[in-house]
Design a protein around this motif. Structure first.
Motif: not given
Length: 99
Positions: A1-27
């Protein structure tokens, strides 16, 4: 098994929207890819706007060729890409040991 590790930087003011988006995108997108085995997303405490996305793949090629070469990758980037303040740093890791 391989682990992909992605270090992502966003504008902290957009954190709530990003968290919803990343979970939606992965799922809804990444989880359908061949070789996908699971994921974790962690938010930095010390560095607001920094996230680590860890995705488990059967093989390196499942991610680098199969997923990245597919239309699903374009869909994924359309969901999360607008949040990035710089390109994510992505590495692939192999397990050496665990307890």
């Amino acid at each position: 098994m391989i682990l992909e590790h992605a270090d992502i930087r966003i504008d902290p003011a957009r954190a709530a929207d990003f968290e919803a988006a990343i979970l939606h995108g992965v799922q809804t997108v990444i989880s359908q890819a061949k070789g996908f085995r699971g994921f974790k997303v962690n938010r930095s405490i010390e560095s607001p706007g920094r996230y680590l996305l860890m995705i488990y793949w059967d093989t390196l090629e499942d991610h680098t060729v199969g997923f990245r070469g597919s239309d699903a990758f374009t869909q994924w980037r359309a969901i999360v890409g607008p949040f990035f303040v710089q390109p994510p740093v992505v590495e692939h890791l192999e397990l050496v040991g665990k307890s």
